[in-house]
Motif scaffolding. Structure first.
Motif, PDB file in Angstrom:
ATOM      1  N   THR A 186     -66.675 -34.667  -8.445  1.00 38.80           N
ATOM      2  CA  THR A 186     -67.310 -33.864  -9.490  1.00 38.80           C
ATOM      3  C   THR A 186     -66.300 -32.840  -9.977  1.00 38.80           C
ATOM      4  O   THR A 186     -65.644 -32.179  -9.166  1.00 38.80           O
ATOM      5  CB  THR A 186     -68.557 -33.138  -8.950  1.00 38.80           C
ATOM      6  N   VAL A 193     -66.539 -27.897  -9.768  1.00 36.28           N
ATOM      7  CA  VAL A 193     -67.506 -27.107  -9.007  1.00 36.28           C
ATOM      8  C   VAL A 193     -67.010 -26.636  -7.641  1.00 36.28           C
ATOM      9  O   VAL A 193     -67.286 -25.516  -7.237  1.00 36.28           O
ATOM     10  CB  VAL A 193     -68.847 -27.867  -8.876  1.00 36.28           C
ATOM     11  N   ASN A 221     -74.137 -22.970  -5.961  1.00 33.19           N
ATOM     12  CA  ASN A 221     -74.213 -24.230  -6.689  1.00 33.19           C
ATOM     13  C   ASN A 221     -75.521 -24.971  -6.409  1.00 33.19           C
ATOM     14  O   ASN A 221     -75.851 -25.254  -5.263  1.00 33.19           O
ATOM     15  CB  ASN A 221     -73.036 -25.129  -6.314  1.00 33.19           C
ATOM     16  N   ASP A 279     -78.842 -36.821 -14.434  1.00 33.78           N
ATOM     17  CA  ASP A 279     -77.474 -36.969 -14.926  1.00 33.78           C
ATOM     18  C   ASP A 279     -77.461 -38.010 -16.040  1.00 33.78           C
ATOM     19  O   ASP A 279     -78.208 -39.002 -15.995  1.00 33.78           O
ATOM     20  CB  ASP A 279     -76.532 -37.393 -13.790  1.00 33.78           C
ATOM     21  N   ASP A 325     -73.710 -31.358 -17.740  1.00 34.96           N
ATOM     22  CA  ASP A 325     -73.461 -30.528 -16.555  1.00 34.96           C
ATOM     23  C   ASP A 325     -74.464 -30.899 -15.461  1.00 34.96           C
ATOM     24  O   ASP A 325     -75.673 -30.864 -15.682  1.00 34.96           O
ATOM     25  CB  ASP A 325     -73.610 -29.060 -16.929  1.00 34.96           C
ATOM     26  N   THR A 326     -73.985 -31.257 -14.295  1.00 40.41           N
ATOM     27  CA  THR A 326     -74.865 -31.692 -13.209  1.00 40.41           C
ATOM     28  C   THR A 326     -75.125 -30.603 -12.166  1.00 40.41           C
ATOM     29  O   THR A 326     -75.801 -30.855 -11.176  1.00 40.41           O
ATOM     30  CB  THR A 326     -74.279 -32.923 -12.493  1.00 40.41           C
ATOM     31  N   TYR A 327     -74.584 -29.399 -12.375  1.00 44.50           N
ATOM     32  CA  TYR A 327     -74.811 -28.290 -11.450  1.00 44.50           C
ATOM     33  C   TYR A 327     -75.300 -27.051 -12.203  1.00 44.50           C
ATOM     34  O   TYR A 327     -74.768 -26.704 -13.259  1.00 44.50           O
ATOM     35  CB  TYR A 327     -73.527 -27.913 -10.695  1.00 44.50           C
ATOM     36  N   ASP A 328     -76.290 -26.394 -11.634  1.00 42.47           N
ATOM     37  CA  ASP A 328     -76.688 -25.068 -12.094  1.00 42.47           C
ATOM     38  C   ASP A 328     -76.083 -24.048 -11.125  1.00 42.47           C
ATOM     39  O   ASP A 328     -75.477 -24.420 -10.121  1.00 42.47           O
ATOM     40  CB  ASP A 328     -78.211 -24.959 -12.128  1.00 42.47           C
ATOM     41  N   LYS A 334     -69.157 -23.184 -14.513  1.00 39.34           N
ATOM     42  CA  LYS A 334     -68.644 -23.946 -15.654  1.00 39.34           C
ATOM     43  C   LYS A 334     -69.366 -25.289 -15.779  1.00 39.34           C
ATOM     44  O   LYS A 334     -70.460 -25.464 -15.262  1.00 39.34           O
ATOM     45  CB  LYS A 334     -67.131 -24.094 -15.551  1.00 39.34           C
ATOM     46  N   THR A 335     -68.752 -26.219 -16.485  1.00 42.59           N
ATOM     47  CA  THR A 335     -69.380 -27.526 -16.728  1.00 42.59           C
ATOM     48  C   THR A 335     -68.857 -28.539 -15.715  1.00 42.59           C
ATOM     49  O   THR A 335     -67.648 -28.786 -15.647  1.00 42.59           O
ATOM     50  CB  THR A 335     -69.102 -28.020 -18.153  1.00 42.59           C
ATOM     51  N   ASN A 336     -69.767 -29.112 -14.939  1.00 48.23           N
ATOM     52  CA  ASN A 336     -69.389 -30.028 -13.862  1.00 48.23           C
ATOM     53  C   ASN A 336     -69.895 -31.429 -14.178  1.00 48.23           C
ATOM     54  O   ASN A 336     -71.092 -31.652 -14.315  1.00 48.23           O
ATOM     55  CB  ASN A 336     -69.981 -29.545 -12.544  1.00 48.23           C
ATOM     56  N   ARG A 337     -68.974 -32.362 -14.278  1.00 45.00           N
ATOM     57  CA  ARG A 337     -69.320 -33.727 -14.665  1.00 45.00           C
ATOM     58  C   ARG A 337     -69.045 -34.695 -13.520  1.00 45.00           C
ATOM     59  O   ARG A 337     -68.059 -34.562 -12.801  1.00 45.00           O
ATOM     60  CB  ARG A 337     -68.529 -34.147 -15.909  1.00 45.00           C
TER      61      ARG A 337
END
Length: 200
Positions: free
Chosen positions: A37, A40, A141, A147, A174-177, A184-187
């Motif tokens: 990922t 993150v 996280n 997704d 983005d798969t994480y809050d 940031k943006t987690n893919r």
């Protein structure tokens, strides 16, 4: 989220119900993948996991056997290991999904043994997670339950019964809050090698 999942599955079922089931081909698939990922966990190491599930393939034309739509329902191991600099310990940050890729599939020939290319979107629903205690970022996280990804790949077919394919999946959202600070943006990212058997 539950209503969204229900609506998505209803649309998939409705779409399949309009097809001629006589032309549908069903099969099973299994394989291995390398996932991680972005961003993150800072310093991280990829996870090696497995995937398995069911496959359905439908021809898009009756003129030849080159163009297909292939839908899959796969249980997939994803995530990564977190490697914080503080202690050098390897922590699990594992996510497991039910993934539903909808792939356009093109065979280079309409004979039994030939290469193919494939591409298409994928819906992912998180079904479980495993995070080791002590991982420094675990309190911040929060993995999301949905997704959306895009897949591209290729492979080789033997008599349209046995197939092997290499596929790359890249997350589009983005798969994480987060709780305390912006992560940031987690893919998601997954490179997989799969083997499919179609029932003939």
């Amino acid at each position: 989220m539950k209503n969204m999942k229900t609506n998505i599955f209803s649309l998939i079922f409705l779409g399949l119900s309009t097809l001629s089931f006589a032309q549908l081909e069903f099969g099973v698939k299994g394989g291995v993948g390398i996932s991680n990922t972005t961003i993150v966990h800072g310093v991280s190491k990829e996870r090696i996991g497995f995937l398995a599930g069911a496959v359905a393939k439908y021809p898009l034309t009756t003129r030849n056997e080159n163009h297909y739509i292939q839908a899959e329902v796969l249980y997939t191991n994803q995530g990564e290991y977190s490697l914080p600099k503080e202690n050098g310990h390897k922590y699990k940050a594992f996510l497991n999904y039910i993934n539903i890729p909808i792939m356009y599939k093109y065979y280079f020939d309409d004979q039994g043994k030939d290469f193919f290319l494939e591409a298409g979107p994928q819906l992912g629903f998180k079904v479980s997670e495993k995070f080791d205690e002590g991982e420094p970022e675990i309190e911040n996280n929060i993995p999301k339950s949905f997704d959306l990804a895009f897949n591209i790949g290729g492979g080789y077919s033997i008599d349209r019964k046995f197939e092997i394919n290499l596929r790359y999946q890249y997350g589009l959202i983005d798969t994480y809050d987060y709780v305390k600070w912006d992560n940031k943006t987690n893919r998601t990212s997954l490179l997989s090698l799969g083997v499919t058997y179609f029932f003939k």
